[in-house]
Design an enzyme around this catalytic site. Structure first.
Site, PDB file in Angstrom:
ATOM      1  N   ASN A  24     -47.450  22.663  46.497  1.00  0.00           N
ATOM      2  CA  ASN A  24     -48.273  21.526  46.092  1.00  0.00           C
ATOM      3  C   ASN A  24     -47.974  20.310  46.954  1.00  0.00           C
ATOM      4  OD1 ASN A  24     -49.879  19.696  44.781  1.00  0.00           O
ATOM      5  ND2 ASN A  24     -49.157  20.183  42.741  1.00  0.00           N
ATOM      6  N   ASP A  25     -46.770  19.785  46.839  1.00  0.00           N
ATOM      7  CA  ASP A  25     -46.436  18.564  47.582  1.00  0.00           C
ATOM      8  C   ASP A  25     -46.528  18.762  49.094  1.00  0.00           C
ATOM      9  OD1 ASP A  25     -45.894  17.353  45.162  1.00  0.00           O
ATOM     10  OD2 ASP A  25     -43.800  17.997  45.191  1.00  0.00           O
ATOM     11  N   THR A  26     -46.240  19.976  49.562  1.00  0.00           N
ATOM     12  CA  THR A  26     -46.182  20.194  51.008  1.00  0.00           C
ATOM     13  C   THR A  26     -47.569  20.272  51.642  1.00  0.00           C
ATOM     14  OG1 THR A  26     -46.001  22.563  50.610  1.00  0.00           O
ATOM     15  CG2 THR A  26     -43.961  21.367  50.996  1.00  0.00           C
TER      16      THR A  26
END
Lengths: 464, 105
Positions: free
Chosen positions: A391-393
């Site tokens: 998600n964050d990446t």
């Protein structure tokens, strides 16, 4: 008689010198993929020699409790490190680092109890003090890092009113205590220092967000090295100084490299929680916005018509134990003549290189694993970017200012023709930030357990 | 006395340079194993713990020394085992693997 004792001491020192050399060679080996494993073995051998030699130290007492403590330690340590799941690796490294720091603190304080009557010079007191302080900070800091990664407490930064004031007081208190100990050294004051250091370690780690904890572990690892070196000064042991300093220096460099991979600076990681706690508040608002979701079977069929597919794995993949099934999917795609590669973010998983370890476990071939810099230029040619448990990446918010992850390099999943997210829920990622890419018009979501979803996709893909 | 501390300082400072030099070029995929490996190396505090316990007298010193040996053992044993387990997963080269799979088929 004395002659033999001196000779024995010399042999002992030579053994320690040998061990110190193996540690240097080991670190050198560990920085090279081909020699990494043998590097580890070399250090293991050196360590065994050093431990074995110490048993021949003249007038060694308390051998029985010593051996019992070692056996108990080995009986607990070996099975734990053998059988803990690979996904829990970062916690494990944290805890093994913490106990090392704790040991260094105990060594320093116990040695001081012995030498206090001789009225040791101030520099010896300083060494003891640093050993206790740094070792204990590493111990309690690692313990909190462990608890965070194990998700016994929230991975989000923990802040409370007056935190800065309390931390400032703690810092001032610790410094004052150090000055007092240097002037009037005593064992009781060292115990108070140990208690204060314990709280300082916790205070440093609590406000650090879960995604940054691995960098922190690396920093604490470096600190333990310094504590060990300090004990080495106190004991007058060159091997401890060399080994501790090696880890301290290389650990600090490694920490910087990790920060760089995340596009952050170390002070930013250590202190940003105080300023940015509010911006995470946007996370809750996205729940009602429309997203497009489809069944795994639909996606399986869609993949069958792609030419080039990028798989972007994240920690969720590992949690679902889906490393093997994702490889089956990739094999199936390749059998249909579709190009597949894995785009690996440097901090995918929970530690730099963690995802490579997890995929290697599933026998994914090396040449399919592309590092972010290699993968990013290829993403615009991909028909589908399949984001599994990440998600964050892939969060484009990192490209804009004002987000907690601003400046973190990301994988350009949004440049692919279509983006497919396999997710368990709409819950935001480890960093706790909403991901705009989820609401993009070319994004499709597939909810459910990654392993089940992928199994269905493989079935549909094989049939089409 | 002053001479011994200078000797230790010399070793200390030279080792800082060695430590930095030795890992100057490490690929990202090895960051985690390297951290874990150096974690095992600072487990050398076990030798310090043994020396302290080996000359301890009195209940408290012995108790603290024993606790230190125990903690340090966990560090050494756990550190090396975890590192080896991580690196064990890197061992196969892609080329060899394809060949063995073809043979298996």
């Amino acid at each position: 008689m004395t002659g033999t004792l001196i000779a024995r001491g010399t042999v002992l020192d030579l053994c320690y010198l040998f061990a110190a050399i193996t540690f240097i060679l080991a670190l050198k080996g560990l920085s090279n993929p081909k020699r990494a494993r043998s590097g580890n073995f070399i250090a293991m051998f050196g360590m065994a020699v050093a431990i074995g030699a110490t048993f021949f130290q003249p007038n060694l007492r308390n051998v029985v409790p010593m051996v019992i403590a070692m056996i108990v330690g080995a009986v607990i340590g070996i099975p734990t490190s053998r059988f803990v799941k690979m996904t829990a690796m970062p916690q494990l490294v944290a805890i093994f680092n913490g106990v090392g720091g704790g040991a260094a603190a105990l060594v320093s304080i116990t040695e001081y109890m012995k030498i206090q009557h001789e009225g040791p010079p101030t520099y010896v007191v300083l060494e003891v003090l640093l050993g206790v302080l740094i070792g204990t900070v590493s111990f309690s800091g690692s313990a909190i890092a462990f608890i965070k990664l194990q998700e016994l407490i929230t991975g989000r930064p923990i802040t409370y009113p007056g935190q800065q004031v309390i931390n400032a007081l703690l810092g001032v208190g610790a410094v004052a205590l150090i000055v007092i100990i240097l002037i009037h050294p005593s064992v009781a004051l060292l115990w108070i220092l140990l208690a204060v250091a314990f709280i300082v370690g916790m205070a440093i780690v609590l406000p650090i967000g879960g995604a940054d904890v691995p960098v922190l572990i690396s920093l604490l690892n470096s600190l333990t090295g310094v504590a060990v070196a300090a004990s080495g000064f106190t004991l007058g042991n060159n091997m401890l100084i060399v080994a501790g300093t090696l880890v301290g220096a290389s650990g600090l460099l490694l920490t910087q490299m990790m920060c760089k991979a995340m596009g952050r600076s170390l002070p930013n990681i250590l202190f940003s929680a105080f300023g940015s706690a509010v911006s995470g508040g946007a996370a809750g608002t996205g729940e009602d916005r429309p997203v497009r979701s489809q069944t795994p079977e639909d996606i399986g069929v869609m993949l069958a018509y792609a030419n080039k597919v990028a798989i972007i794995p994240g920690y969720g993949l590992a949690v679902a134990q889906a490393q093997h099934i994702i490889r089956e999917l990739a094999d199936e795609l390749e059998a249909k003549g579709i190009d597949v590669f894995y785009a690996i973010h440097p901090v995918a998983g929970r530690m730099p290189g963690h995802m490579n370890v997890l995929l290697a476990e599933a026998n994914v071939p090396y040449d399919k694993l592309l590092e972010m810099d290699e993968a990013n230029p290829m993403l615009k040619d991909c028909d589908v970017a399949l984001v599994v448990g990440a998600n964050d990446t892939v969060n484009p918010a990192a490209r804009e200012a004002g987000s907690p992850i601003s400046g973190m390099p990301i994988i350009n999943a949004d440049e692919a023709g279509q983006v497919v997210f396999l997710k368990r829920s709409m819950r935001p990622g480890f960093a706790g930030i909403e991901n705009e890419l989820l609401f993009n018009e070319k994004t499709t979501l597939v909810f459910g357990d990654a392993k089940e979803t992928l199994t269905k996709m493989v079935g549909a893909l094989a049939a089409s | 006395m002053g001479n011994t501390i200078l000797q230790y300082l010399t070793v200390f400072i030279l080792t800082i340079f060695v430590g930095i030099e030795v890992i100057a070029k490490v690929p990202a995929i090895l960051h985690t194993p390297l951290m874990s490996g150096s974690n095992a190396i600072h487990g050398v505090i076990i030798v310090g713990s043994m020396i302290v316990l080996g000359s301890a007298s009195g209940g408290l010193e012995i108790a603290l020394g024993t606790a230190a040996v125990f903690l340090a053992t966990l560090n050494v044993v756990g550190g090396f085992t975890v590192t080896d387990r991580m690196l064990g997963m890197f061992k196969a080269k892609p080329v060899d693997k394809k060949k063995t799979e073809e043979v298996a088929k």
